[in-house]
Write an enzyme that holds these catalytic residues in place. Structure first.
Site, mmCIF file in Angstrom:
data_model
loop_
_atom_site.group_PDB
_atom_site.id
_atom_site.type_symbol
_atom_site.label_atom_id
_atom_site.label_comp_id
_atom_site.label_asym_id
_atom_site.label_seq_id
_atom_site.Cartn_x
_atom_site.Cartn_y
_atom_site.Cartn_z
ATOM 1 N N LYS A 189 0.814 -1.224 0.000
ATOM 2 C CA LYS A 189 0.000 0.000 0.000
ATOM 3 C C LYS A 189 0.851 1.280 0.000
ATOM 4 O O LYS A 189 0.507 2.285 0.616
ATOM 5 C CB LYS A 189 -1.002 0.030 1.181
ATOM 6 C CG LYS A 189 -1.822 -1.223 1.387
ATOM 7 C CD LYS A 189 -2.250 -1.938 0.160
ATOM 8 C CE LYS A 189 -3.239 -1.226 -0.727
ATOM 9 N NZ LYS A 189 -3.484 -2.024 -1.985
ATOM 10 N N GLY B 158 2.098 2.412 -3.138
ATOM 11 C CA GLY B 158 2.167 2.881 -4.527
ATOM 12 C C GLY B 158 2.855 1.876 -5.438
ATOM 13 O O GLY B 158 3.360 2.233 -6.509
ATOM 14 N N TRP C 58 1.598 1.654 -9.083
ATOM 15 C CA TRP C 58 2.007 2.841 -9.847
ATOM 16 C C TRP C 58 3.468 2.692 -10.289
ATOM 17 O O TRP C 58 3.808 2.893 -11.454
ATOM 18 C CB TRP C 58 1.813 4.069 -8.964
ATOM 19 C CG TRP C 58 2.055 5.393 -9.603
ATOM 20 C CD1 TRP C 58 2.029 5.682 -10.950
ATOM 21 C CD2 TRP C 58 2.353 6.624 -8.933
ATOM 22 N NE1 TRP C 58 2.283 7.013 -11.149
ATOM 23 C CE2 TRP C 58 2.484 7.617 -9.936
ATOM 24 C CE3 TRP C 58 2.503 6.988 -7.598
ATOM 25 C CZ2 TRP C 58 2.770 8.949 -9.620
ATOM 26 C CZ3 TRP C 58 2.780 8.318 -7.283
ATOM 27 C CH2 TRP C 58 2.920 9.280 -8.286
ATOM 28 N N HIS D 252 7.381 -7.553 -2.177
ATOM 29 C CA HIS D 252 7.121 -6.922 -0.877
ATOM 30 C C HIS D 252 8.098 -7.474 0.170
ATOM 31 O O HIS D 252 8.014 -7.134 1.347
ATOM 32 C CB HIS D 252 5.692 -7.234 -0.399
ATOM 33 C CG HIS D 252 4.605 -6.468 -1.095
ATOM 34 N ND1 HIS D 252 4.738 -5.159 -1.498
ATOM 35 C CD2 HIS D 252 3.336 -6.821 -1.432
ATOM 36 C CE1 HIS D 252 3.603 -4.750 -2.058
ATOM 37 N NE2 HIS D 252 2.750 -5.742 -2.034
ATOM 38 N N LYS E 218 -7.960 6.442 -3.903
ATOM 39 C CA LYS E 218 -7.926 7.899 -4.112
ATOM 40 C C LYS E 218 -6.663 8.344 -4.850
ATOM 41 O O LYS E 218 -6.662 9.336 -5.557
ATOM 42 C CB LYS E 218 -7.980 8.616 -2.763
ATOM 43 C CG LYS E 218 -9.366 8.828 -2.234
ATOM 44 C CD LYS E 218 -9.343 9.918 -1.185
ATOM 45 C CE LYS E 218 -10.731 10.278 -0.729
ATOM 46 N NZ LYS E 218 -10.683 11.189 0.435
#
Ligand code: PPS
Length: 324
Positions: free
Chosen positions: A65, A67, A70, A131, A287
């Site tokens: 979480k 990014g 992206w 991760h 968002k």
């Protein structure tokens, strides 16, 4: 490598510290100094044994979480900028970044020889995500000349993003995780791949010790001037944009292609699932803002998390002071 050890299958029989995960049916186990989701332990362990990095690989590393999706999109578009146009045919328009840039640890949850064969055939330069904390990465990633790019998010927004996400993807049979409970867990570092501070610090310190190997970027900086960082990442990867490319808008096209608004709106990211947990793709786009945490944090939460950040990161040079 510190913290990494050969594990026999039977040693994975969880005699270690165990914690509840967030709004999830699986547990987290203290595995090689981090809290690994039970469903990923075997695969992380397998990746350490079987993954062979190539010199021109690119690895997008992140705490969940922060990014990741992206950065995966940007990294994929940047390493391929001389080969793929950003016009109608770009793979990012028809595939989710988690499909184009697979997580190393998830790959090895499936049949190992088959995965090795598949990986050997992937077009180069290969781009992967992870991760996994730095000390537990497959050795060949750390020791080869492949590049690691770490995307880091301020813990305030990271917490808010994680809390919203885990409550969205939880099975219907489980109750929602109240924010105050999630916050207590976050403050103790109890979260998938946590604690977040050691995750960040591992990559931060390596980026300082080996700046040509690890590039450490902050989500918020990337948000403020994506154009600048796209060029910086291209230089770091060894595939800088030429003046002509820049004049022709190649950098700006990548910025737009990977923007939150564009990616969230793509048909391919609106429906269907991805990953070992079959997560709905739309849940990776909420968002996409910096500073949304102000809508969630009480003064006492700000005080508590600020203190933890200062205590945990003290003396490292890594700071989030600009956020509180
Ligand atoms: S995961 O599950 O770990 O892969 O999630 P991750 O991708 O790390 O984080 C998800 C958050 O990133 C936001 N996001 C974006 N921000 C900026 N630009 C783009 N293109 C983009 N795509 C996704 C996503 O909305 C999550 O943040 P929040 O704050 O929850 O919106």
């Amino acid at each position: 490598m510190a913290g990494q050890q050969e594990m026999k299958e039977e040693e994975l029989s969880f005699s270690l510290r165990k914690e509840s995960a967030w709004a999830s049916p699986y547990c987290l186990y203290q595995f090689q100094n981090f809290l690994c989701p039970a469903i990923h332990i075997q695969a992380v362990n397998n990746s350490q044994k079987y993954f062979e990095a190539k010199e021109n690989d690119v690895v997008v590393a992140s705490f969940p979480k922060s990014g990741t999706i992206w950065m995966k999109a940007l990294a994929f578009a940047i390493v391929n900028h001389q080969r793929l146009s950003t016009a109608e045919t770009h793979p990012l328009l028809t595939s989710n970044p988690h499909e184009l840039v697979p997580f190393i640890e998830f790959i090895y949850s499936a049949d190992i020889p088959e995965q090795n064969l598949r990986l050997s055939k992937v077009a180069e330069p290969r781009v992967f995500g992870t991760h996994t904390p730095l000390p537990s990465l497959p050795k060949s990633i750390v020791e080869s000349n492949c590049k690691i790019i770490y995307i880091c998010r301020n813990p305030f927004d990271n917490f808010v993003s994680a809390w919203n996400y885990f409550n969205k993807i939880k099975p219907e049979s489980l109750p929602a995780l109240p924010m105050d409970e999630a916050f207590e867990m976050y403050c103790k570092g109890i979260i998938d791949y946590g604690p977040w501070w050691s995750h960040m610090l591992g990559y931060w310190k390596e980026s300082k010790a080996r700046p040509n190997k690890v590039l450490f970027l902050k989500y918020d900086d990337l948000k403020v001037d994506t154009h600048f960082y796209v060029k910086k990442v291209a230089e770091f990867f060894g595939c800088p944009f030429t003046q002509d490319e820049e004049n022709n808008g190649a950098v700006e096209k990548i910025v737009k292609l990977c923007s939150f608004e564009k990616m969230k709106d793509l048909k391919v990211n609106k429906s269907g699932t991805v990953g070992t947990g079959a997560v709905e793709k739309k849940n990776f786009f909420r968002k996409g803002e910096k500073g949304d945490w102000v809508n969630y944090f009480s003064p006492s939460m700000i005080e508590k998390l600020s203190k933890i950040i200062e205590e945990k990161l003290s003396g490292s040079g890594l700071s989030f002071k600009e956020y509180y």
